[in-house]
Design an enzyme around this catalytic site. Structure first.
Site, short mmCIF file in Angstrom:
data_model
loop_
_atom_site.label_atom_id
_atom_site.label_comp_id
_atom_site.label_asym_id
_atom_site.label_seq_id
_atom_site.Cartn_x
_atom_site.Cartn_y
_atom_site.Cartn_z
N ARG A 217 -5.79 11.29 0.33
CA ARG A 217 -6.33 10.03 -0.15
C ARG A 217 -5.75 9.76 -1.53
NH1 ARG A 217 -7.02 9.01 4.36
NH2 ARG A 217 -8.95 8.42 5.43
N GLU B 217 -5.10 1.22 -2.81
CA GLU B 217 -4.71 0.55 -1.55
C GLU B 217 -5.62 -0.63 -1.27
OE1 GLU B 217 -4.42 3.10 1.93
OE2 GLU B 217 -3.43 4.63 0.72
N HIS C 236 0.70 4.73 4.00
CA HIS C 236 -0.47 5.38 4.62
C HIS C 236 -0.31 5.45 6.15
CE1 HIS C 236 -5.14 5.97 4.32
NE2 HIS C 236 -4.60 6.77 5.24
N GLY D 63 -0.62 9.85 9.40
CA GLY D 63 -1.32 10.21 10.64
C GLY D 63 -1.02 9.29 11.81
#
Ligand SMILES: O=C(O)[C@H](O)[C@H](O)COP(=O)(O)O
Length: 405
Positions: free
Chosen positions: A219, A248, A265, A268
């Site tokens: 994060r 963000e 980001h 994932g």
């Protein structure tokens, strides 16, 4: 009838809901695009399915009087006020570990790209910060690439855990700060004895050795952007890779020229990771429904095992499962391994895509929404000579999640 309100970028959701409807369940799906659903959608919803960009605050819950189940298809949960959900009797679930393999791949790709760029492998041990699902996956990939890996995780040490998957677990921060590379894999917590907010601050970053690789795919606020700015201003020779940003969807555009790799980001965001998140939410919802006050409204209860499995769902995205084959008669050196990793997932393309966009919040969100269907390293298959029969190489290829014959 149950009204499901879901983030529009949840792959496979429509198919999964259709399966439930065909089995006789009374479900109705509505989607929202962008960060927050609008008030009229919230007023109708009973079940809310989100990803990390939707902030579930008391104010949002005030607009959603009928919601009794919220699921986020993510590992991180700091975007949801879990205490407010509990106070209103709303069940809240997340999908721990669901995209950990993708995050491990991201870290492997970052290290592969940076070492090839300097034509030199990392020269010392690597520190993983956080020994949970993503930390373990990243640690395994780096061991597979041939590096010695240790893991800083004081909460695990406090539980008496000193080893995980061949990684020593410790609570020695100085050992982290003298490593050749550091990769962050912690949840964002702002209070308590192990708070991770600004874990990497000015004092820590100033101590990092020259040429150190610092990766943040956890994060944004775990690494203080002000500390990175100070390091950039004093021209500290670091190789910093950021996937997440402190503010963000606004990224630190002033840092871009100094950062070695910068992405939006998406660590994932393998297709398997995203689909697995959707699937896991539906599984959890179906398990919860029969015992809930919505049981009657949902009609026939479909058993969880009747949902399609991940492999079936992924057939809709053939490039995410297509095998990539290498023939190697001799054991690969670090360059070859790095090139195999990059052949499946090349982080440099994501870096380029971010740098080409005007770095406005809307562009950041759009890049994420339109992200390509990325495969995982597990599509890699290696064939070769006798080296493949050795225990060491079998272990390393498994850590890289490559298949081999
Ligand atoms: O917490 C997570 O699982 C990740 O950060 C996740 O991949 C973020 O992606 P998003 O939910 O914003 O699509």
């Amino acid at each position: 009838m149950i009204n499901l309100l879901a983030d529009a970028s949840m792959p496979a959701l429509a198919q999964l809901v259709r399966t439930c409807q065909q089995a006789g369940m009374a479900l109705q799906l509505e989607t929202f695009s962008g960060r927050q659903p609008d008030a009229s959608q919230l007023a109708r919803a009973q079940v809310l399915l989100i990803r990390s960009i939707t902030q579930v605050t008391k104010e949002l819950l005030d607009q959603a009087p009928h919601v009794c189940w919220i699921g986020t298809a993510t590992i991180g949960t700091e975007h949801v006020d879990a205490a407010a959900c509990e106070a209103r009797g709303i069940a809240f679930v997340s999908t721990p570990g669901v995209n950990a393999q993708a995050v491990g791949d991201y870290v492997a790709s970052a290290v592969a790209a940076l070492t090839l760029a300097q034509d030199a492998p990392l020269t010392g041990p690597v520190a993983i910060i956080g020994g949970g699902h993503t930390g373990q996956a990243a640690g395994a990939r780096l061991q597979g690439l041939g590096y010695k890996v240790h893991c800083y995780d004081p909460p695990l040490v406090a539980q008496g855990i000193n080893q995980r998957d061949g990684m020593p677990i410790h609570g020695n921060w100085q050992q982290v700060l003298t490593s050749a590379a550091i990769s962050c894999h912690v949840p964002l917590t702002r209070s308590g004895p192990f708070a991770t907010y600004h874990l990497l601050d000015d004092a820590s970053i100033a101590q990092l050795p020259a040429n150190c690789v610092l990766i943040n795919a956890s994060r944004g606020p775990v690494v203080a952007e002000s500390a990175l700015r100070a390091a950039a201003n004093r021209q500290q020779p670091l190789r910093v890779v950021l996937d997440v940003w402190e503010h963000e969807p606004q990224i630190a555009t002033d840092l871009l020229p100094w950062l070695s790799l910068a992405t939006m980001h998406i660590a994932g965001h393998s297709m398997a990771g995203k689909v697995a998140g959707t699937l896991q939410l539906l599984q959890q919802l179906l398990s919860w429904l029969p015992s809930s006050e919505l049981a009657q409204a949902s009609g026939t209860a479909m058993p969880v095992h009747e949902l399609p499995d991940l492999i079936d769902l992924l057939q809709a995205w053939p490039t995410s499962v297509q095998p990539q084959l290498w023939q190697a008669n001799e054991a690969p050196d670090w360059r070859t391994l790095a090139s195999w990793v990059l052949a499946i997932y090349d982080i440099r393309q994501d870096d380029l895509a971010l740098r080409q966009q005007p770095a406005k919040p809307a562009a950041f969100d759009q890049l994420r929404r339109g992200y390509a269907h990325r495969p995982e390293l597990s599509v890699g298959q290696v064939q070769g000579g006798s080296w493949l029969a050795t225990e060491e190489w079998r272990k390393r290829l498994k850590q890289l999640t490559f298949q081999f014959k």
